[in-house]
Write an enzyme that holds these catalytic residues in place. Structure first.
Site, PDB file in Angstrom:
ATOM      1  N   ARG A  94       0.651  -1.255   0.434  1.00 17.82           N
ATOM      2  CA  ARG A  94      -0.031   0.137  -0.046  1.00 17.82           C
ATOM      3  C   ARG A  94       0.900   1.054   0.072  1.00 17.82           C
ATOM      4  NH1 ARG A  94      -3.135  -3.209   3.782  1.00 17.82           N
ATOM      5  NH2 ARG A  94      -5.294  -3.608   1.979  1.00 17.82           N
ATOM      6  N   LYS A 113       4.323  11.337 -11.307  1.00 22.53           N
ATOM      7  CA  LYS A 113       3.140  10.087 -12.500  1.00 22.53           C
ATOM      8  C   LYS A 113       4.289   8.937 -12.763  1.00 22.53           C
ATOM      9  CE  LYS A 113       0.976  12.488 -16.373  1.00 22.53           C
ATOM     10  NZ  LYS A 113       0.581  13.176 -17.246  1.00 22.53           N
ATOM     11  N   GLU A 116      11.718  17.232 -25.620  1.00 20.06           N
ATOM     12  CA  GLU A 116      10.690  17.732 -24.171  1.00 20.06           C
ATOM     13  C   GLU A 116      11.876  19.056 -23.703  1.00 20.06           C
ATOM     14  OE1 GLU A 116       8.517  15.862 -22.976  1.00 20.06           O
ATOM     15  OE2 GLU A 116       8.631  14.563 -23.779  1.00 20.06           O
ATOM     16  N   HIS A 131       1.631  15.368 -26.581  1.00 18.81           N
ATOM     17  CA  HIS A 131       0.965  14.456 -26.673  1.00 18.81           C
ATOM     18  C   HIS A 131       0.112  13.991 -26.956  1.00 18.81           C
ATOM     19  CE1 HIS A 131       5.039  15.507 -23.500  1.00 18.81           C
ATOM     20  NE2 HIS A 131       4.614  14.141 -22.917  1.00 18.81           N
ATOM     21  N   HIS A 181       0.629   9.864 -28.834  1.00 16.57           N
ATOM     22  CA  HIS A 181       0.476   8.843 -28.008  1.00 16.57           C
ATOM     23  C   HIS A 181      -0.564   7.809 -28.756  1.00 16.57           C
ATOM     24  CE1 HIS A 181       0.448  10.279 -23.685  1.00 16.57           C
ATOM     25  NE2 HIS A 181       1.847  10.570 -23.874  1.00 16.57           N
TER      26      HIS A 181
END
Length: 364
Positions: free
Chosen positions: A124, A146, A188, A251, A255
């Site tokens: 957890r 992220k 980037e 993106h 993607h």
């Protein structure tokens, strides 16, 4: 060594330092031993980075008395799936890892995403540290918490927001980075210049050759600038409810192209094409001027990145894939567009014919 603090709450319970410099390995190990005490340390890496730096990191940690072990997996986007996560968690259990374990991600974006995801769900949640080894990860994915893995239907569809306890950006890792991977990081950096700081674009225009030869002075300043932008955005919008979404410039289409190519197209190649598409859509909608569009496209080309969508990719399939983007709202696909350099905005009101026209223009 330069340091930036990511401040995420008033009590600083989830705040952390980004430390940036060159030849940091020994200092990094000492800082981990001093500031991040744990019963056990598990270094997660891929088999490529592990062969280059895994043994050195592990030996250094053991030399200062840390109970450390290393686990790797096959390098590359195909490993970024739930099977890899389950496999790593199982190996950690077999090794005796528990809640007093600290996990260290040593690698590029795939390693950082997988290791961060494992840390967020193992027992957890256990603490973790990010040590990004690629330019992409050092300026972007290694910062901000992220995490995620891919599903057959799309990228990063399983994941969490889970902040690291520290990020160490060691520019020395870039010395062994293949040219293609280094160029990926330039995409980037161009993204950050386009959405926030025109000076970054100007620096690349004036010093692209020095940057591509990995000149330490220019690299340190550019990487620090990108980290500063990323940390400032994350502080305002940690979980991507608003402002942080501007980091997805390029993106949305990127993607879709990655997924349609079954990941034979790299993430950053997709993002590079996505940035050009977003700039062209911005122009067609009357926001961005033609000179700025050309500026972004020229920089992407000079960085050694693609500027054309492969002809074999069906435009109708691209549009269909866009509708599966995880950041859509209902049936509306949101793009990050530009009003001008440094002034991004989110738009969901884009006519399908404009998107299709740009895709067709960009096909080889």
């Amino acid at each position: 060594m330069r340091s930036l603090k990511v401040s995420l709450d008033k009590k600083c319970l989830s705040s952390y330092e980004i430390r940036i410099g060159k030849d940091l390995m020994d200092r990094m190990i000492l800082l981990i031993a001093k500031n991040f005490k744990a019963a056990r340390y598990v270094v997660i890496t891929d088999d490529c980075v592990g062969a280059l730096y895994g043994k050195k990191l592990l030996t250094g940690m053991k030399d200062v008395g840390l109970n450390a072990s290393l686990m790797d997996f096959p390098a590359g986007e195909p490993s970024k799936n739930i099977k890899t996560v389950v496999d790593i968690a199982g190996r950690m259990m077999e090794a005796g890892a528990g809640r007093e374990t600290l996990l260290i991600a040593l690698g590029g974006g795939v390693v950082g995403d997988i290791a961060g995801f494992v840390a967020s769900i193992f027992m957890r949640g256990i603490p973790h540290i990010q040590i990004p080894t690629t330019l992409v990860a050092q300026v972007d994915s290694g910062i901000g918490g992220k995490t995620g893995v891919d599903l057959p239907s799309g990228k990063n569809l399983l994941g969490t927001f889970y902040q690291p306890r520290a990020v160490f950006v060691n520019l020395s890792f870039l010395e062994t980075l293949p040219e293609k991977e280094f160029n990926n990081g330039l995409a980037e950096i161009i993204k950050y210049g386009a959405i926030d700081d025109e000076k970054i674009l100007a620096t690349l225009e004036d010093h692209m050759e020095e940057v591509k030869t990995r000149d330490p002075k220019h690299l340190l300043n550019i990487v620090e600038s990108c980290c500063q932008i990323k940390k400032s955005i994350v502080e305002i919008d940690e979980k991507e409810h608003g402002l942080r979404r501007i980091l997805n410039f390029g993106h949305t289409l990127g993607h879709a192209l990655e997924t349609l190519s079954k990941y034979t197209m790299t993430h950053v190649d997709g993002v590079a094409l996505g940035m050009i598409a977003a700039a062209r859509i911005s122009e067609k909608m009357g926001h961005l001027n033609k000179e700025s569009v050309k500026r972004i496209e020229n920089l992407i080309a000079s960085a050694g990145l693609p500027v054309k969508i492969p002809k074999f990719v069906n435009p109708d399939n691209i549009v269909a894939q866009l509708k599966m983007d995880k950041k859509r709202k209902g049936d509306v696909v949101h793009f990050v567009l530009l009003k001008k350099i440094g002034m991004p905005f989110i738009s969901g009101g884009i006519e399908l014919k404009i998107i299709s026209a740009v895709i067709e223009e960009m096909r080889k």
